[in-house]
Design a protein around this motif. Structure first.
Motif, PDB file in Angstrom:
ATOM      1  N   GLU A 113     -19.414   0.264  -1.074  1.00 22.72           N
ATOM      2  CA  GLU A 113     -19.915  -0.680  -2.076  1.00 22.72           C
ATOM      3  C   GLU A 113     -19.930  -2.096  -1.683  1.00 22.72           C
ATOM      4  O   GLU A 113     -18.853  -2.474  -0.698  1.00 22.72           O
ATOM      5  CB  GLU A 113     -19.078  -0.514  -3.299  1.00 22.72           C
ATOM      6  N   GLU A 114     -20.981  -2.904  -1.826  1.00 15.34           N
ATOM      7  CA  GLU A 114     -21.074  -4.157  -1.656  1.00 15.34           C
ATOM      8  C   GLU A 114     -20.693  -4.342   0.060  1.00 15.34           C
ATOM      9  O   GLU A 114     -21.033  -3.660   1.013  1.00 15.34           O
ATOM     10  CB  GLU A 114     -20.027  -5.093  -2.182  1.00 15.34           C
ATOM     11  N   ARG A 115     -20.334  -5.660   0.447  1.00 15.61           N
ATOM     12  CA  ARG A 115     -20.157  -5.962   1.794  1.00 15.61           C
ATOM     13  C   ARG A 115     -18.804  -6.190   2.076  1.00 15.61           C
ATOM     14  O   ARG A 115     -18.334  -7.537   2.082  1.00 15.61           O
ATOM     15  CB  ARG A 115     -21.376  -7.073   2.309  1.00 15.61           C
ATOM     16  N   PHE A 116     -17.953  -5.253   2.395  1.00 15.84           N
ATOM     17  CA  PHE A 116     -16.463  -5.520   2.602  1.00 15.84           C
ATOM     18  C   PHE A 116     -16.301  -4.574   3.887  1.00 15.84           C
ATOM     19  O   PHE A 116     -16.173  -3.482   4.032  1.00 15.84           O
ATOM     20  CB  PHE A 116     -15.701  -5.147   1.543  1.00 15.84           C
ATOM     21  N   ALA A 117     -15.888  -5.387   4.907  1.00 14.82           N
ATOM     22  CA  ALA A 117     -15.453  -4.532   6.224  1.00 14.82           C
ATOM     23  C   ALA A 117     -14.619  -5.506   6.971  1.00 14.82           C
ATOM     24  O   ALA A 117     -14.498  -6.516   6.845  1.00 14.82           O
ATOM     25  CB  ALA A 117     -16.808  -4.404   7.094  1.00 14.82           C
ATOM     26  N   PHE A 118     -13.717  -4.557   7.673  1.00 14.01           N
ATOM     27  CA  PHE A 118     -12.641  -5.301   8.579  1.00 14.01           C
ATOM     28  C   PHE A 118     -12.484  -4.338   9.798  1.00 14.01           C
ATOM     29  O   PHE A 118     -12.390  -3.217   9.632  1.00 14.01           O
ATOM     30  CB  PHE A 118     -11.637  -5.587   7.730  1.00 14.01           C
ATOM     31  N   ILE A 119     -11.915  -5.224  10.851  1.00 11.89           N
ATOM     32  CA  ILE A 119     -11.527  -4.281  12.088  1.00 11.89           C
ATOM     33  C   ILE A 119      -9.977  -4.379  11.910  1.00 11.89           C
ATOM     34  O   ILE A 119      -9.312  -5.086  11.669  1.00 11.89           O
ATOM     35  CB  ILE A 119     -11.703  -5.457  13.352  1.00 11.89           C
ATOM     36  N   PHE A 120      -9.169  -3.114  12.332  1.00 10.98           N
ATOM     37  CA  PHE A 120      -7.902  -2.959  12.535  1.00 10.98           C
ATOM     38  C   PHE A 120      -7.464  -2.154  13.436  1.00 10.98           C
ATOM     39  O   PHE A 120      -8.357  -1.502  14.244  1.00 10.98           O
ATOM     40  CB  PHE A 120      -7.834  -2.304  10.944  1.00 10.98           C
ATOM     41  N   SER A 121      -5.983  -2.444  13.614  1.00  8.98           N
ATOM     42  CA  SER A 121      -5.475  -1.634  14.663  1.00  8.98           C
ATOM     43  C   SER A 121      -4.354  -0.575  13.802  1.00  8.98           C
ATOM     44  O   SER A 121      -4.171  -1.069  12.908  1.00  8.98           O
ATOM     45  CB  SER A 121      -4.737  -2.293  15.668  1.00  8.98           C
ATOM     46  N   ILE A 122      -3.865   0.415  14.498  1.00  6.26           N
ATOM     47  CA  ILE A 122      -2.976   1.246  13.957  1.00  6.26           C
ATOM     48  C   ILE A 122      -1.573   0.943  14.505  1.00  6.26           C
ATOM     49  O   ILE A 122      -1.483   1.267  15.954  1.00  6.26           O
ATOM     50  CB  ILE A 122      -3.144   2.903  13.872  1.00  6.26           C
ATOM     51  N   GLU A 123      -0.500   0.577  13.812  1.00  9.06           N
ATOM     52  CA  GLU A 123       0.643   0.219  14.289  1.00  9.06           C
ATOM     53  C   GLU A 123       1.835   1.018  13.751  1.00  9.06           C
ATOM     54  O   GLU A 123       2.231   0.592  12.499  1.00  9.06           O
ATOM     55  CB  GLU A 123       1.124  -1.160  14.485  1.00  9.06           C
ATOM     56  N   GLY A 124       2.230   2.228  14.278  1.00  8.09           N
ATOM     57  CA  GLY A 124       3.047   3.074  13.636  1.00  8.09           C
ATOM     58  C   GLY A 124       2.251   3.638  12.564  1.00  8.09           C
ATOM     59  O   GLY A 124       1.506   4.265  12.570  1.00  8.09           O
ATOM     60  N   ASN A 125       2.773   3.549  11.287  1.00 13.54           N
ATOM     61  CA  ASN A 125       2.324   3.967  10.111  1.00 13.54           C
ATOM     62  C   ASN A 125       1.621   2.977   9.485  1.00 13.54           C
ATOM     63  O   ASN A 125       1.392   2.993   8.136  1.00 13.54           O
ATOM     64  CB  ASN A 125       3.369   4.906   9.127  1.00 13.54           C
ATOM     65  N   ASN A 126       1.171   1.765  10.103  1.00 11.42           N
ATOM     66  CA  ASN A 126       0.717   0.604   9.137  1.00 11.42           C
ATOM     67  C   ASN A 126      -0.781   0.315   9.750  1.00 11.42           C
ATOM     68  O   ASN A 126      -0.887   0.444  11.080  1.00 11.42           O
ATOM     69  CB  ASN A 126       1.518  -0.511   9.540  1.00 11.42           C
ATOM     70  N   ILE A 127      -1.576  -0.080   9.007  1.00  7.96           N
ATOM     71  CA  ILE A 127      -2.851  -0.708   9.347  1.00  7.96           C
ATOM     72  C   ILE A 127      -2.703  -2.150   9.380  1.00  7.96           C
ATOM     73  O   ILE A 127      -2.083  -2.837   8.570  1.00  7.96           O
ATOM     74  CB  ILE A 127      -3.858  -0.526   8.053  1.00  7.96           C
ATOM     75  N   LYS A 128      -2.982  -2.788  10.389  1.00  8.06           N
ATOM     76  CA  LYS A 128      -3.158  -4.211  10.768  1.00  8.06           C
ATOM     77  C   LYS A 128      -4.286  -4.563  10.805  1.00  8.06           C
ATOM     78  O   LYS A 128      -4.791  -4.428  11.730  1.00  8.06           O
ATOM     79  CB  LYS A 128      -2.263  -4.666  12.108  1.00  8.06           C
ATOM     80  N   VAL A 129      -4.691  -5.527   9.842  1.00  4.15           N
ATOM     81  CA  VAL A 129      -6.188  -6.180   9.936  1.00  4.15           C
ATOM     82  C   VAL A 129      -6.247  -7.215  10.986  1.00  4.15           C
ATOM     83  O   VAL A 129      -5.461  -8.131  10.842  1.00  4.15           O
ATOM     84  CB  VAL A 129      -6.542  -6.452   8.383  1.00  4.15           C
ATOM     85  N   LYS A 130      -7.140  -7.057  11.825  1.00  8.33           N
ATOM     86  CA  LYS A 130      -7.203  -7.743  12.890  1.00  8.33           C
ATOM     87  C   LYS A 130      -8.328  -9.278  12.510  1.00  8.33           C
ATOM     88  O   LYS A 130      -8.072 -10.199  12.860  1.00  8.33           O
ATOM     89  CB  LYS A 130      -7.761  -7.305  14.339  1.00  8.33           C
ATOM     90  N   LYS A 131      -9.371  -8.565  11.782  1.00  8.75           N
ATOM     91  CA  LYS A 131     -10.519  -9.547  11.527  1.00  8.75           C
ATOM     92  C   LYS A 131     -11.284  -9.086  10.341  1.00  8.75           C
ATOM     93  O   LYS A 131     -11.810  -7.791  10.296  1.00  8.75           O
ATOM     94  CB  LYS A 131     -11.628  -9.632  12.698  1.00  8.75           C
ATOM     95  N   GLU A 132     -11.415  -9.757   9.191  1.00 12.46           N
ATOM     96  CA  GLU A 132     -12.463  -9.412   8.331  1.00 12.46           C
ATOM     97  C   GLU A 132     -13.666  -9.803   8.580  1.00 12.46           C
ATOM     98  O   GLU A 132     -14.065 -10.949   8.525  1.00 12.46           O
ATOM     99  CB  GLU A 132     -11.821 -10.010   6.946  1.00 12.46           C
ATOM    100  N   LEU A 133     -14.769  -8.953   8.454  1.00 19.50           N
ATOM    101  CA  LEU A 133     -16.083  -9.281   8.923  1.00 19.50           C
ATOM    102  C   LEU A 133     -16.998  -9.722   7.724  1.00 19.50           C
ATOM    103  O   LEU A 133     -17.622 -10.641   7.822  1.00 19.50           O
ATOM    104  CB  LEU A 133     -16.647  -8.081   9.815  1.00 19.50           C
ATOM    105  N   TYR A 134     -16.707  -9.005   6.604  1.00 21.14           N
ATOM    106  CA  TYR A 134     -17.066  -9.292   5.294  1.00 21.14           C
ATOM    107  C   TYR A 134     -16.094  -9.049   4.187  1.00 21.14           C
ATOM    108  O   TYR A 134     -15.619  -8.342   4.421  1.00 21.14           O
ATOM    109  CB  TYR A 134     -18.364  -8.286   5.232  1.00 21.14           C
ATOM    110  N   SER A 135     -16.355  -9.961   3.382  1.00 19.35           N
ATOM    111  CA  SER A 135     -15.411 -10.004   2.164  1.00 19.35           C
ATOM    112  C   SER A 135     -15.643 -10.005   0.686  1.00 19.35           C
ATOM    113  O   SER A 135     -14.906 -10.395   0.161  1.00 19.35           O
ATOM    114  CB  SER A 135     -14.286 -11.477   2.266  1.00 19.35           C
ATOM    115  N   THR A 136     -16.939  -9.318   0.559  1.00 15.17           N
ATOM    116  CA  THR A 136     -17.191  -9.300  -0.686  1.00 15.17           C
ATOM    117  C   THR A 136     -16.723  -7.698  -1.196  1.00 15.17           C
ATOM    118  O   THR A 136     -17.138  -6.765  -1.111  1.00 15.17           O
ATOM    119  CB  THR A 136     -18.673  -9.178  -0.762  1.00 15.17           C
ATOM    120  N   TYR A 137     -15.688  -7.970  -2.250  1.00 11.14           N
ATOM    121  CA  TYR A 137     -15.282  -6.688  -2.759  1.00 11.14           C
ATOM    122  C   TYR A 137     -16.104  -6.074  -3.895  1.00 11.14           C
ATOM    123  O   TYR A 137     -16.839  -6.725  -4.316  1.00 11.14           O
ATOM    124  CB  TYR A 137     -13.854  -7.176  -3.457  1.00 11.14           C
TER     125      TYR A 137
END
Length: 356
Positions: free
Chosen positions: A229-253
């Motif tokens: 839905e809308e324009r919400f997207a981010f780049i992430f890495s997986i560190e253990g059991n955690n999602i680490k957001v590297k960069k939010e490309l679009y931020s419309t929730y």
């Protein structure tokens, strides 16, 4: 010099520099070539492009997928693959993902989307006929994995024993991504929860961020999440059991509210993302809802191209509008899937993006 004049000149210079910087943004206009087809039908919408094999959704009740070959600007040898049914080598609903080598993974799940049924590994280095030969498939049952709340249209192969899916088990519903170990038949939810400021039931929030979402990877522990839905997207890495957001490309929730464990959309902007990615770039196709002949059509012709650090490298403007895009793995061709406005027939357009 009068101080007011001096400040005015500085403002003009600053505006001029800003305007020049924007006008010098790397905008590239491309003209497409219509891809000729040896058959009138190549599927209802694209699923996956593996080398020169194109997999598309099938409208035929007897099969789950259409496979075609993209070769020299032509689409040839389109035919059904993955029969529908309850038999040993038949499928219910499927999602496809490419491995790190020359393997294709087929995830099978029921229409209720509450379980995983099986994962089938197929080599796609041979001909279509060999890919369709179930005797060489390696099929693993996933029936023992606990019930999952998920829409499995998208997943990523992480290793020779794990995949990444959007969704989680019902007792871990406060997560939107999980790792499935399909050899040990375990589910590991990854810690991430959207901070959209909306207070509602966890199942409602989980659902809106998994329904119709897409995930991609670059085979180097960087991934892309795209909301449905809308324009919400981010780049992430997986560190253990955690999602680490590297960069939010679009931020419309999404604009929604919870309602009895489900969600209701309050209002849609009509703007959304259709995405494609390979090891080098992320392609964000900016589509909008438009009313055409009293029907809502979602299409666009502008694509923003990012590297995996989240830097916008260029904007591509296509000469045609379309609904979906796919990009070759070697980053030299972009394909636009469109409907001819006059005839209503499906069309495939090819764009040369090598070096642009």
């Amino acid at each position: 010099m009068n101080s007011k004049i001096y400040l005015l000149l500085l403002s003009i210079m600053a505006f001029s520099c800003t305007s020049t910087q924007k006008s010098n943004n790397n905008v590239i206009k491309l003209n497409g070539q219509l891809v000729e087809s040896d058959s009138a039908y190549y599927g209802s919408s694209p699923i996956l492009l593996c080398d020169n094999f194109l997999f598309s959704h099938s409208d035929d009740v007897a099969s789950k997928c259409i496979i075609s070959v993209l070769e020299d600007g032509r689409l040839i040898n389109s035919q059904p693959i993955f029969d529908a049914g309850n038999g040993e080598h038949e499928f219910h609903r499927i999602a496809l993902a490419k491995g790190s080598g020359t393997e294709l993974y087929v995830l099978d799940y029921p229409n209720s989307c509450n379980k995983l049924l099986s994962l089938t590994k197929i080599s796609y280095t041979e001909t279509i006929s060999s890919m369709k030969d179930s005797k060489v498939w390696k099929k693993l049952s996933l029936a023992a994995i606990p019930s999952i709340r998920c829409v499995f249209d998208t997943f990523i192969s992480l290793s020779d024993s794990t995949i990444l899916i959007p969704g989680s088990t019902h007792n871990e519903i406060g997560h939107i991504l999980s790792v499935i170990d399909y050899k040990n038949l375990t589910v590991t939810p990854l810690n991430y929860w959207p901070s959209d400021g909306i207070k509602c039931d966890s199942l409602a929030k989980h659902s809106i961020y998994t329904d119709n979402c897409r995930i991609y990877g670059n085979n180097d522990n960087l991934f892309l999440y795209v909301c449905g839905e809308e324009r919400f997207a981010f780049i992430f890495s997986i560190e253990g059991n955690n999602i680490k957001v590297k960069k939010e490309l679009y931020s419309t929730y999404p604009d929604y509210k919870g309602m009895n464990g489900n969600y209701m959309i309050n209002e849609r902007s009509g703007k959304s993302l259709v995405t494609a990615a390979n090891k080098k770039n992320i392609y964000a196709f900016l589509v909008e809802d438009k009313l055409i002949d009293k029907r809502v059509s979602r299409s666009g012709n502008v694509i923003e191209v990012y590297n995996w650090d989240g830097v916008l490298e260029k904007t591509i403007m296509l000469d045609k509008t379309g609904d979906f895009i796919k990009v070759s793995e070697n980053n030299d061709k972009l394909y636009l899937f469109s409907n001819n406005l006059k005839t209503g027939e499906l069309e495939l357009w090819m764009y040369d993006i090598k070096g642009v």
